[in-house]
Design an enzyme around this catalytic site. Structure first.
Site, short mmCIF file in Angstrom:
data_model
loop_
_atom_site.label_atom_id
_atom_site.label_comp_id
_atom_site.label_asym_id
_atom_site.label_seq_id
_atom_site.Cartn_x
_atom_site.Cartn_y
_atom_site.Cartn_z
N LYS A 494 0.85 -1.19 0.00
CA LYS A 494 0.00 0.00 0.00
C LYS A 494 0.88 1.24 0.00
O LYS A 494 2.09 1.18 0.26
CB LYS A 494 -0.93 0.00 1.23
CG LYS A 494 -0.19 0.02 2.57
CD LYS A 494 -1.17 0.03 3.72
CE LYS A 494 -0.44 0.09 5.06
NZ LYS A 494 -1.36 0.20 6.20
N TYR A 722 14.53 32.14 2.67
CA TYR A 722 13.35 32.92 2.96
C TYR A 722 13.34 33.40 4.41
O TYR A 722 13.74 32.70 5.33
CB TYR A 722 12.08 32.08 2.71
CG TYR A 722 11.73 31.91 1.25
CD1 TYR A 722 11.44 33.02 0.46
CD2 TYR A 722 11.67 30.65 0.68
CE1 TYR A 722 11.10 32.85 -0.88
CE2 TYR A 722 11.33 30.48 -0.65
CZ TYR A 722 11.05 31.58 -1.44
OH TYR A 722 10.72 31.43 -2.76
#
Length: 827
Positions: A494, A722
């Site tokens: 999965k 940033y």
């Protein structure tokens, strides 16, 4: 081509086999087979049904028969073959021992020099380099790739024929008492002990015991070659009761080939040495320590064989790196490209084709093949043999590149085209003609097939997730070794196989015959079915809208509530009875309190199940909530007891076998009493042990790699990224990497919380991780733009990143974005 050629009656006499069926005792046997997955129809194939701790080849007799095998060696009664009148069946007490004895007898037919190689590292490299150096002047037989095991060695030695002039075989062991068998099979006249290290330490009591076991390969050699600079080996040889003639090399004055000095010159190493009273030198086209050691073993071996230093120098200059792994990448136009373009010989060709044939996601298989050199066979005979191999392996299309293969185009019977050179192919429209197919590139290095690989592969940015398929299967085998006989394995694939890939992982697991796959949602299972996966698949989170597609694609839902059971029953009412039974898996809640029927539900569940005639219960299972936590062991034992009661109640009400399973990865090892009929294997398969003590038993599977895009120098007080989130307190070298949070790199690693690995050093993230980029401090690291970077992998385990983020490795692995291309490797 010259072939090994015995009648089945002669083989029966050699291995003391008892004929249980005999269609034709005069049938000629040319090829030995132990793996029904790799069978190609040849009338001279003999299948040995090898029994191991985890598997039994007798299970695959019918499969081998259906693939064309008509000759068998078994150690149990082969009732499944009795209905067929066209088979020869021999029964022996031990099929592996019979295979090894047959190879031992065959080896004794030849008096040629045979080199036996063992050691902790470098065996395959030394073998392949000796082959490269000797094959222009000798017809050489060797193991294909690293076929150095109890099964691989006899299969390799069996290929020896009257045309060979020298043999080179490597032998590997992982536990005591294995080497004696390999020594009898190889019977080397010359030995090479490459080195000793800590590989497979867990199988031996001490380093001395490991050396002693490996030395058994050399018990009857005429000469043993070793490096006198390895103290463990040198001391063992000097103190051995039985003295073996040796040819040593190293810096010791007593060495036969005494090294004097090493000069490093760019990409080359020049070794000055003294041999037979004269000073000689050798230029080795590598500078790393391991390659220099491996090449010097080859130098010593050829000197011992009597070759001149001038000849050795000329051959040494042409040594090529050995690609130990096949590389598999996503290609353009929905293709899969397998690159094995570093050597080209018949043995490695067959191995590469087996990997090609595992790619069930494509309807068409194509091979791009160059001329094969130094086979020792006339071209017509060689390429007729290759055609037979390709036909037997069901290859759809051949693209031949080179003058020799082009000249033998009439030998090939499939779709085909030919080009005199790699450039001629790249200039042709055919280089853009690939669509929804698996393509194998198999060529000699001189043809530069890497240029073709570059054209065919889907372009990626510099950040990739590498998946080591060998490591994946090694981890699977480790967990198999913990299981009781007969216990099955369900593997969870999965979430894109925990980030590792979808059908690529499923193909490998299907090839290695795991019993079940499990996915989270039906669309994951549908994708696997559409990619050619045929094995049983359980869907853990079914919904009403997906039931019809699950029925269509034979997916088996987890049923965990009366609501879901009724939804499925309503859908099944619309399905014609001739569609047959529909498999389901019943989930029981024994304490996880997530999904599942509770004990109080059983009185109502049994009649509800019996009222739906189309249903067949494939398994009853539950989930352990804390199997990896010793502090919760009493709760885990409570879950196991409750599951025993509930599963017993359910299974007793049906007259067919229902599988029971509760153990996850941790439970399989910590609670062997809970293995029941099957375990469910998850994160451990992907190289992350839920139990810390098991981590050293697992191999790293996933490596997130990138490169340095740019390097800058900044001064004290300057900021990075940033919001000016990081300020330099010293002159700093900043490297920018093309990986960011859109790729799955967690933004919380910013500002020295996490690290990457560059040139053997940990370096911290600085500034905030950006969407597509990040910055790291490489002050003092001798790095350049374009250099490789490991975000996580063997050198920097993903667990370290998880610790920095105060999370678990699952989150990191499953969070790697789909835009990061997966690259698959296999030895």
């Amino acid at each position: 081509m010259q072939e090994t050629n015995y009648t089945i009656a002669q083989i029966a006499a050699i291995i003391k086999g008892d004929f249980k069926k005999s269609a034709n005792k005069d049938c000629r046997i040319t090829n030995l087979v132990t793996d029904s997955r790799k069978v190609g129809l040849q009338l001279g194939d003999l299948f040995f049904a090898i029994k191991t701790f985890r598997n039994d080849g007798a299970r695959y007799l019918l499969e081998a028969y259906q693939k064309g095998i008509r000759n068998f060696v078994v150690q149990t009664q082969p009732e499944i073959l009795f209905p067929y009148d066209d088979v020869n069946v021999l029964r022996v007490d031990d099929t592996l021992a019979a295979l090894q004895h047959l190879a031992t007898v065959h080896r004794k037919q030849f008096q040629i020099p045979v080199i036996g190689i063992t050691g902790s590292n470098g065996k395959t490299i030394v073998k392949e380099w000796l082959f490269q150096m000797l094959c222009p002047v000798k017809k050489v037989i060797r193991n294909p790739k690293s076929y150095n095991s109890q099964i691989g060695v006899p299969l390799s030695v069996w290929k020896m024929d009257a045309g060979h002039e020298i043999g080179i075989f490597e032998a590997g062991i992982s536990q005591p008492h294995e080497m004696r068998n390999l020594q009898r099979i190889i019977e080397p006249t010359i030995g090479i002990f490459t080195n000793i290290g800590h590989a497979h330490d867990e199988g031996f009591e001490s380093m001395t015991q490991k050396i002693s076991e490996k030395m058994q390969l050399f018990s009857d050699v005429e000469t043993l070659i070793y490096c006198s600079d390895h103290p463990w080996i040198a001391e063992f040889i000097q103190n051995a009761k039985k003295k073996i003639p040796v040819f040593s090399w190293g810096y010791s004055l007593q060495s036969n080939l005494q090294l004097i000095k090493a000069h490093f010159n760019g990409t080359e190493t020049i070794l000055d040495a003294r041999f037979n009273g004269s000073q000689i030198s050798m230029k080795i086209p590598f500078t790393d320590e391991a390659s220099v050691e491996n090449a010097t073993h080859c130098w010593a071996t050829l000197l011992l064989l009597g070759f001149s230093n001038d000849f050795i120098s000329s051959r040494m200059a042409e040594l090529q790196p050995i690609a130990m792994r096949l590389e598999m990448k996503e290609g353009k136009n929905n293709c899969t490209i397998i690159n094995d373009s570093y050597n080209s010989d018949l043995e490695s060709l067959a191995i590469a084709i087996d990997l090609l044939n595992q790619q069930n996601q494509h309807p068409k298989k194509t091979i791009i093949l160059s001329d094969i050199f130094q086979s020792g066979q006339p071209d017509e005979l060689l390429y007729n043999y290759i055609n037979t191999l390709l036909v037997n392996k069901k290859i759809d299309r051949l693209i031949g590149i080179g003058e020799a293969i082009s000249g033998q185009r009439s030998c090939f019977s499939m779709e085909k085209s030919f080009y005199e050179s790699t450039q001629a192919f790249l200039d042709s429209p055919a280089s853009n003609s690939f669509l929804n197919e698996a393509v194998l590139l198999k060529g000699s290095r001189r043809f530069e097939f890497e240029r073709i690989f570059e054209v065919l592969q889907q372009k990626t940015h510099e950040t990739v997730l590498e998946i080591d398929l060998n490591a994946l299967i090694a981890n699977l085998n480790y967990y198999h070794s913990l299981l009781k006989p007969g216990v099955k394995t369900m593997v969870l694939v999965k979430a894109f196989s925990y980030g590792s890939g979808g059908f690529e992982i499923a193909n490998k697991l299907q090839f290695h015959r795991v019993d079940y796959l499990a996915v989270a949602y039906a669309d994951e299972g549908v994708e696997l079915r559409q990619s050619g996966i045929t094995m049983p698949i359980m869907v853990m989170n079914p919904d009403e809208a997906s039931f019809e597609s699950m029925i269509k694609y034979r997916l088996e839902p987890e049923i965990y509530s009366f609501r879901v059971l009724k939804l499925l029953a309503d859908v099944l009412k619309r399905i014609p009875p001739e569609e047959g039974e529909f498999g389901i898996h019943l989930k029981l809640d024994t304490g996880m309190k997530r999904l599942g029927f509770e004990q109080k539900d059983l009185p109502g569940l049994l009649p509800a199940l019996k009222n739906i005639p189309q249903l067949r219960i494939q398994s009853v299972f539950s989930h352990l909530a804390a199997a990896d936590n010793p502090e919760r062991d009493e709760f885990t034992r409570h879950q196991i007891r409750l599951f025993t009661q509930m599963a017993g109640t359910l299974c007793s009400e049906f007259d067919y076998k229902i599988l029971c399973h509760i153990a996850n990865t941790a439970g399989a090892s910590r609670f062997p009493e809970a293995q029941w009929d099957m375990i469910r294997l998850g994160i451990g398969l992907y190289g992350v042990a839920p139990l810390e003590k098991e981590q050293e038993q697992l191999q790293n599977v996933s490596t997130l790699r990138t490169i340095i895009s740019q390097i800058k120098q900044i001064d004290i007080g300057e900021t990075v990224g940033y919001n000016q989130a990081w300020k330099a307190t010293r002159k700093t070298t900043v490297a920018t990497l093309p990986v960011g949070y859109a790729d799955g790199l967690n933004r919380r690693l910013s500002n020295e919380r996490g690290h990457v690995w560059i040139h053997g050093q940990l370096v911290p993230f600085i500034g905030n991780v950006c969407m597509d980029m990040c910055m790291v401090d490489i002050t003092g690291v001798p790095a350049n733009e374009g250099d490789p970077v490991i975000v996580f992998g063997k050198e920097l385990p993903v667990q370290k990143m998880a610790e920095a983020l105060q999370t678990i490795p699952y989150e990191i692995l499953t969070g790697i974005s789909r835009r990061v291309k997966r690259v698959y490797f296999e030895e």
